[in-house]
Motif scaffolding. Structure first.
Motif, PDB file in Angstrom:
ATOM      1  N   SER A  25     -24.241  34.631  15.352  1.00 44.82           N
ATOM      2  CA  SER A  25     -25.483  34.239  14.685  1.00 44.82           C
ATOM      3  C   SER A  25     -25.258  33.726  13.261  1.00 44.82           C
ATOM      4  O   SER A  25     -26.199  33.258  12.629  1.00 44.82           O
ATOM      5  CB  SER A  25     -26.455  35.415  14.659  1.00 44.82           C
ATOM      6  N   ARG A  27     -24.490  31.417  10.158  1.00 45.42           N
ATOM      7  CA  ARG A  27     -24.667  29.997   9.895  1.00 45.42           C
ATOM      8  C   ARG A  27     -24.289  29.702   8.448  1.00 45.42           C
ATOM      9  O   ARG A  27     -24.341  30.571   7.588  1.00 45.42           O
ATOM     10  CB  ARG A  27     -26.125  29.573  10.119  1.00 45.42           C
ATOM     11  N   GLN A  28     -23.939  28.462   8.192  1.00 44.71           N
ATOM     12  CA  GLN A  28     -23.600  28.038   6.843  1.00 44.71           C
ATOM     13  C   GLN A  28     -24.769  28.339   5.910  1.00 44.71           C
ATOM     14  O   GLN A  28     -25.924  28.071   6.236  1.00 44.71           O
ATOM     15  CB  GLN A  28     -23.287  26.550   6.827  1.00 44.71           C
ATOM     16  N   ASP A  30     -25.671  31.441   4.963  1.00 42.28           N
ATOM     17  CA  ASP A  30     -26.115  32.832   5.123  1.00 42.28           C
ATOM     18  C   ASP A  30     -25.434  33.733   4.103  1.00 42.28           C
ATOM     19  O   ASP A  30     -24.241  33.594   3.839  1.00 42.28           O
ATOM     20  CB  ASP A  30     -25.774  33.369   6.520  1.00 42.28           C
ATOM     21  N   ALA A  53     -17.116  30.544  16.897  1.00 44.98           N
ATOM     22  CA  ALA A  53     -17.530  31.691  16.078  1.00 44.98           C
ATOM     23  C   ALA A  53     -16.447  32.753  15.943  1.00 44.98           C
ATOM     24  O   ALA A  53     -16.738  33.921  15.733  1.00 44.98           O
ATOM     25  CB  ALA A  53     -18.812  32.316  16.614  1.00 44.98           C
TER      26      ALA A  53
END
Length: 89
Positions: A25, A27-28, A30, A53
């Motif tokens: 989950s 993401r760039q 975060d 991931a």
């Protein structure tokens, strides 16, 4: 003269490592908490995530640079919740 051959390396077969659900989950951009070992925790921002991931680049807070973390490194990366961010501020 013959060269001596070294045979004392790990011969265990490679196995696929699956990332935890929270790694998938990420993401760039975060905000995350990175725990290298118990007692050594740092916060930062996700800079990049590989397509599968399994590896994440984290820009650490406080000017400590950018670090690459792989799931096999034994490092915990946990997204910071809104409540945790409000307590820091």
């Amino acid at each position: 003269m013959a060269k001596r051959r070294i045979n004392d390396f790990n011969t265990a077969p490679l196995r696929r490592i699956e990332p935890d659900h929270h790694w998938r989950s990420l993401r760039q951009g975060d905000r995350v908490s990175v725990t290298l070992t118990p007692g050594y925790e740092s916060a930062g921002v996700i800079d990049a995530v590989t397509g599968d991931a399994t590896a994440v680049w984290v820009e650490l807070d406080g000017g400590r640079g950018r670090t690459l973390v792989h799931i096999s490194d034994g490092v915990a990366i946990v997204p910071q919740t809104t409540a945790a961010l409000q307590q820091e501020g």
